[in-house]
Enzyme design. Structure first.
Site, PDB file in Angstrom:
ATOM      1  N   ASP A   8      25.525 -24.911 -35.878  1.00 24.70           N
ATOM      2  CA  ASP A   8      25.898 -23.968 -34.829  1.00 24.70           C
ATOM      3  C   ASP A   8      26.421 -22.724 -35.556  1.00 24.70           C
ATOM      4  O   ASP A   8      26.738 -22.784 -36.752  1.00 24.70           O
ATOM      5  CB  ASP A   8      26.992 -24.602 -33.958  1.00 24.70           C
ATOM      6  CG  ASP A   8      27.528 -23.636 -32.926  1.00 24.70           C
ATOM      7  OD1 ASP A   8      26.719 -22.976 -32.250  1.00 24.70           O
ATOM      8  OD2 ASP A   8      28.765 -23.525 -32.803  1.00 24.70           O
ATOM      9  N   LEU A   9      26.507 -21.606 -34.866  1.00 23.70           N
ATOM     10  CA  LEU A   9      26.959 -20.372 -35.521  1.00 23.70           C
ATOM     11  C   LEU A   9      28.405 -20.017 -35.147  1.00 23.70           C
ATOM     12  O   LEU A   9      29.314 -20.047 -35.977  1.00 23.70           O
ATOM     13  CB  LEU A   9      26.016 -19.218 -35.140  1.00 23.70           C
ATOM     14  CG  LEU A   9      26.432 -17.827 -35.619  1.00 23.70           C
ATOM     15  CD1 LEU A   9      26.359 -17.719 -37.133  1.00 23.70           C
ATOM     16  CD2 LEU A   9      25.539 -16.764 -34.973  1.00 23.70           C
ATOM     17  N   ASP A  10      28.583 -19.670 -33.857  1.00 25.69           N
ATOM     18  CA  ASP A  10      29.884 -19.178 -33.391  1.00 25.69           C
ATOM     19  C   ASP A  10      30.949 -20.266 -33.523  1.00 25.69           C
ATOM     20  O   ASP A  10      30.823 -21.332 -32.912  1.00 25.69           O
ATOM     21  CB  ASP A  10      29.783 -18.757 -31.912  1.00 25.69           C
ATOM     22  CG  ASP A  10      28.797 -17.616 -31.705  1.00 25.69           C
ATOM     23  OD1 ASP A  10      28.932 -16.595 -32.390  1.00 25.69           O
ATOM     24  OD2 ASP A  10      27.893 -17.759 -30.862  1.00 25.69           O
ATOM     25  N   THR A  16      33.269 -15.992 -34.489  1.00 28.64           N
ATOM     26  CA  THR A  16      32.907 -15.117 -33.373  1.00 28.64           C
ATOM     27  C   THR A  16      33.324 -15.721 -32.039  1.00 28.64           C
ATOM     28  O   THR A  16      33.296 -15.020 -31.017  1.00 28.64           O
ATOM     29  CB  THR A  16      31.394 -14.865 -33.380  1.00 28.64           C
ATOM     30  OG1 THR A  16      30.771 -16.063 -33.825  1.00 28.64           O
ATOM     31  CG2 THR A  16      31.030 -13.728 -34.315  1.00 28.64           C
ATOM     32  N   LYS A  44      32.357 -22.799 -24.807  1.00 29.74           N
ATOM     33  CA  LYS A  44      31.763 -22.818 -26.147  1.00 29.74           C
ATOM     34  C   LYS A  44      30.402 -23.516 -26.115  1.00 29.74           C
ATOM     35  O   LYS A  44      30.277 -24.604 -25.569  1.00 29.74           O
ATOM     36  CB  LYS A  44      32.704 -23.505 -27.149  1.00 29.74           C
ATOM     37  CG  LYS A  44      33.921 -22.645 -27.453  1.00 29.74           C
ATOM     38  CD  LYS A  44      34.807 -23.259 -28.509  1.00 29.74           C
ATOM     39  CE  LYS A  44      35.960 -22.317 -28.820  1.00 29.74           C
ATOM     40  NZ  LYS A  44      36.909 -22.924 -29.763  1.00 29.74           N
ATOM     41  N   SER A 113      21.806 -22.367 -32.552  1.00 31.77           N
ATOM     42  CA  SER A 113      22.823 -21.644 -31.782  1.00 31.77           C
ATOM     43  C   SER A 113      22.261 -21.188 -30.442  1.00 31.77           C
ATOM     44  O   SER A 113      21.076 -20.890 -30.339  1.00 31.77           O
ATOM     45  CB  SER A 113      23.263 -20.403 -32.585  1.00 31.77           C
ATOM     46  OG  SER A 113      23.932 -19.479 -31.759  1.00 31.77           O
ATOM     47  N   ALA A 114      23.137 -21.088 -29.445  1.00 28.53           N
ATOM     48  CA  ALA A 114      22.716 -20.595 -28.129  1.00 28.53           C
ATOM     49  C   ALA A 114      22.731 -19.073 -28.067  1.00 28.53           C
ATOM     50  O   ALA A 114      22.316 -18.483 -27.073  1.00 28.53           O
ATOM     51  CB  ALA A 114      23.654 -21.150 -27.052  1.00 28.53           C
ATOM     52  N   LYS A 144      23.148 -25.894 -24.280  1.00 32.19           N
ATOM     53  CA  LYS A 144      23.833 -27.133 -24.642  1.00 32.19           C
ATOM     54  C   LYS A 144      24.684 -27.510 -23.427  1.00 32.19           C
ATOM     55  O   LYS A 144      25.162 -26.602 -22.767  1.00 32.19           O
ATOM     56  CB  LYS A 144      24.735 -26.899 -25.865  1.00 32.19           C
ATOM     57  CG  LYS A 144      23.975 -26.473 -27.123  1.00 32.19           C
ATOM     58  CD  LYS A 144      24.924 -25.963 -28.206  1.00 32.19           C
ATOM     59  CE  LYS A 144      24.133 -25.383 -29.373  1.00 32.19           C
ATOM     60  NZ  LYS A 144      24.987 -24.771 -30.412  1.00 32.19           N
ATOM     61  N   GLU A 168      29.127 -28.577 -35.407  1.00 35.32           N
ATOM     62  CA  GLU A 168      29.439 -27.958 -34.114  1.00 35.32           C
ATOM     63  C   GLU A 168      30.935 -27.756 -33.891  1.00 35.32           C
ATOM     64  O   GLU A 168      31.742 -28.560 -34.360  1.00 35.32           O
ATOM     65  CB  GLU A 168      28.963 -28.892 -32.990  1.00 35.32           C
ATOM     66  CG  GLU A 168      27.652 -28.517 -32.357  1.00 35.32           C
ATOM     67  CD  GLU A 168      27.697 -27.219 -31.559  1.00 35.32           C
ATOM     68  OE1 GLU A 168      28.790 -26.678 -31.313  1.00 35.32           O
ATOM     69  OE2 GLU A 168      26.624 -26.725 -31.199  1.00 35.32           O
ATOM     70  N   ASP A 169      31.286 -26.733 -33.144  1.00 35.00           N
ATOM     71  CA  ASP A 169      32.697 -26.572 -32.731  1.00 35.00           C
ATOM     72  C   ASP A 169      32.845 -26.731 -31.224  1.00 35.00           C
ATOM     73  O   ASP A 169      33.939 -26.529 -30.693  1.00 35.00           O
ATOM     74  CB  ASP A 169      33.236 -25.195 -33.145  1.00 35.00           C
ATOM     75  CG  ASP A 169      32.678 -24.086 -32.291  1.00 35.00           C
ATOM     76  OD1 ASP A 169      31.458 -24.131 -31.974  1.00 35.00           O
ATOM     77  OD2 ASP A 169      33.436 -23.178 -31.903  1.00 35.00           O
TER      78      ASP A 169
END
Ligand code: G6P
Ligand code: MG
Length: 217
Positions: A8-10, A16, A44, A113-114, A144, A168-169
């Protein structure tokens, strides 16, 4: 055996997540209500349009489609303004080391990532060319906890779902990983991410081989 890592990114590679929260909060405040961190946890991993629906519902605000689109654009403009200021200093602790370990172990990695802003952010922080594949909000249609983003990530790497590990966060992101038949490391507390197969506060000082062994035992 794990052969690929889906990031995942953020909130995982860069923080971010705080910029998303700040922009959504500004939008809610303009509409006359507030959102808090606890509610933000539920946003999230959720796509821009699904997030706005949830926020408007939370504030008891009903708007037409066009108005909602305008608000989403406004929120994104605020968000992008913050993203434009980002530097490599904002890469989260341990991420560069874990990427190096992925390369050293001969594993593959994809983004999952979404966010439609994902490529912009990866270029900004200089990590774009580390990825073997990019799956982001421009290539998926389902938010997600739907597993689409990770299924496409595994496909893009030429791997079976169970050969991939998700980082993932988001609670919804870990649900998505499990729905795809993948294990997930949660970056965050057991309290926020009780569904993760392992919880870490960051990758700082972590050894990837050890983590993989622990996850597979
Ligand atoms: C990620 C974030 C969400 C965000 C979504 C869409 O999943 O966790 O907070 O809403 O991406 O991001 P975008 O940059 O396309 O608005
Ligand atoms: Mg995230």
């Amino acid at each position: 055996m794990i052969k690929g890592i889906l990031f995942d990114l953020d909130g995982v590679i860069v923080d971010t997540a705080v910029y998303h929260y700040s922009a959504w909060r500004r939008m809610a405040n303009e509409l006359g209500f507030d959102i808090d961190e606890e509610f933000n946890e539920t946003l999230k991993g959720i796509s821009r349009m699904d997030s706005i629906d949830r926020i408007l519902e939370k504030g008891g605000v009903t708007l037409g489609k066009e108005e909602i689109l305008k608000l989403a654009t406004k929120k994104n403009d605020w968000y992008v303004e913050m993203v434009e200021q980002m530097t490599t200093d904002e890469i989260l602790p341990g991420i560069e080391s874990i990427i190096q370990q992925i390369k050293d172990l001969g594993l593959k990695m994809s983004l999952g990532s979404a966010s439609k802003n994902a490529p912009k952010i990866l270029v900004k922080i200089g990590l774009m060319d580390k990825f073997d594949a990019i799956v982001d909000g421009n290539s998926v249609t389902k938010s997600k906890p739907h597993p689409e983003v990770f299924i496409k990530g595994a496909e893009a790497l030429g791997l079976k779902n169970e050969e991939c590990l998700v980082i993932e966060d988001a609670f919804a992101g870990i649900e998505a990983a499990h729905a795809a038949g993948m294990k997930a490391i949660g970056i965050g507390s057991k309290e926020n991410l009780p569904n993760a197969d392992m919880n870490l506060s960051s990758f700082d000082g972590e050894n990837l081989s050890d983590l993989l062994k622990k996850l597979q035992s």
